[in-house]
Design a protein around this motif. Structure first.
Motif, PDB file in Angstrom:
ATOM      1  N   GLN A   1      -6.269   1.063  -1.132  1.00 41.80           N
ATOM      2  CA  GLN A   1      -4.582   1.671  -0.594  1.00 41.80           C
ATOM      3  C   GLN A   1      -3.366   1.112  -1.082  1.00 41.80           C
ATOM      4  O   GLN A   1      -2.645   1.931  -1.258  1.00 41.80           O
ATOM      5  CB  GLN A   1      -4.861   0.732   0.725  1.00 41.80           C
ATOM      6  CG  GLN A   1      -5.689   0.255   1.867  1.00 41.80           C
ATOM      7  CD  GLN A   1      -5.089  -1.007   2.761  1.00 41.80           C
ATOM      8  OE1 GLN A   1      -4.347  -0.811   2.834  1.00 41.80           O
ATOM      9  NE2 GLN A   1      -6.172  -1.084   3.753  1.00 41.80           N
ATOM     10  N   THR A   2      -3.437   0.617  -2.261  1.00 41.05           N
ATOM     11  CA  THR A   2      -2.610   0.910  -3.038  1.00 41.05           C
ATOM     12  C   THR A   2      -2.717   1.908  -4.845  1.00 41.05           C
ATOM     13  O   THR A   2      -3.810   1.390  -5.535  1.00 41.05           O
ATOM     14  CB  THR A   2      -2.188  -0.263  -4.157  1.00 41.05           C
ATOM     15  OG1 THR A   2      -1.975  -1.080  -2.672  1.00 41.05           O
ATOM     16  CG2 THR A   2      -0.875  -0.348  -4.886  1.00 41.05           C
TER      17      THR A   2
ATOM     18  N   PRO B   1       0.685  -1.066  -0.084  1.00 44.41           N
ATOM     19  CA  PRO B   1       0.153   0.291  -0.265  1.00 44.41           C
ATOM     20  C   PRO B   1       0.664   1.364  -0.262  1.00 44.41           C
ATOM     21  O   PRO B   1       1.832   0.971   0.638  1.00 44.41           O
ATOM     22  CB  PRO B   1      -0.749  -0.409   0.973  1.00 44.41           C
ATOM     23  CG  PRO B   1      -0.710  -1.769   1.698  1.00 44.41           C
ATOM     24  CD  PRO B   1       0.727  -2.140   1.197  1.00 44.41           C
TER      25      PRO B   1
END
Length: 179
Positions: A59-60, A35
């Motif tokens: 999250q990435t 992430p």
């Protein structure tokens, strides 16, 4: 046998950029991306890779690095073993002249699976979210929004704010394109 390469912008992996991991990888390898926010444009270079954002698209983040290049390029015959999964992709702008296409994703002559992606805020004359040409693409759980197909020249039109596909076969499951 396949290797697993790790990318972490914070330095906890083998690489701090996705591009460096792709450069080092061979077809069949898996690239696990921690992430974080990665500001770069990447080219799979004809390699069949599994590129997985381990935190998923929540999250990435992959932000296009600049004007004139798509955030992700698959244009060298990447095969059916190619997977891009778990990324929020945004910020690419290829609409700097009258010829550029494919804002976030530019796929030509490839056979990737694109899964768990959020694609937004990209600009191109054709295919702002993604441009797919002469490709076989599997799209699963992909969300596209706020991508802009900008006009070409004075009074011209842009085409395919979300997806523009030509000469391609698509398999769609859970694809949501909206404003």
């Amino acid at each position: 046998s396949a290797d697993t390469l790790t990318v972490d912008i914070g330095g906890g992996g083998q690489f701090t950029s996705l591009g460096a991991a792709i450069d080092a990888a061979s077809s069949g390898d898996v690239i696990e991306v921690a992430p974080g926010t990665y500001i770069e444009d990447v080219d799979l270079q004809g390699k069949d890779l599994e590129i997985v954002g381990t935190g998923g698209s929540a999250q990435t983040f992959l932000l296009g690095a600049g004007v004139g290049e798509p955030a992700v390029r698959m244009t060298n015959g990447e095969g059916p073993g190619t997977l891009l999964q778990g990324f929020d992709i945004s910020g690419a702008n290829t609409a700097i002249d009258d010829t550029l296409i494919g804002g976030c994703l530019h796929v030509v002559g490839a056979e990737p699976t694109l899964r768990d992606l959020v694609i937004h805020d990209c600009v191109a004359h054709v295919g702002a979210g993604m441009w797919l040409h002469e490709s076989e693409v599997i799209l699963e759980d992909v969300e596209l929004f706020d991508n802009v197909a900008s006009p070409v020249g004075d009074g011209g039109e842009g085409y395919g704010g979300g997806i523009y596909a030509s000469g391609s076969e698509l398999s769609l499951d859970g694809v949501d394109a909206h404003d």
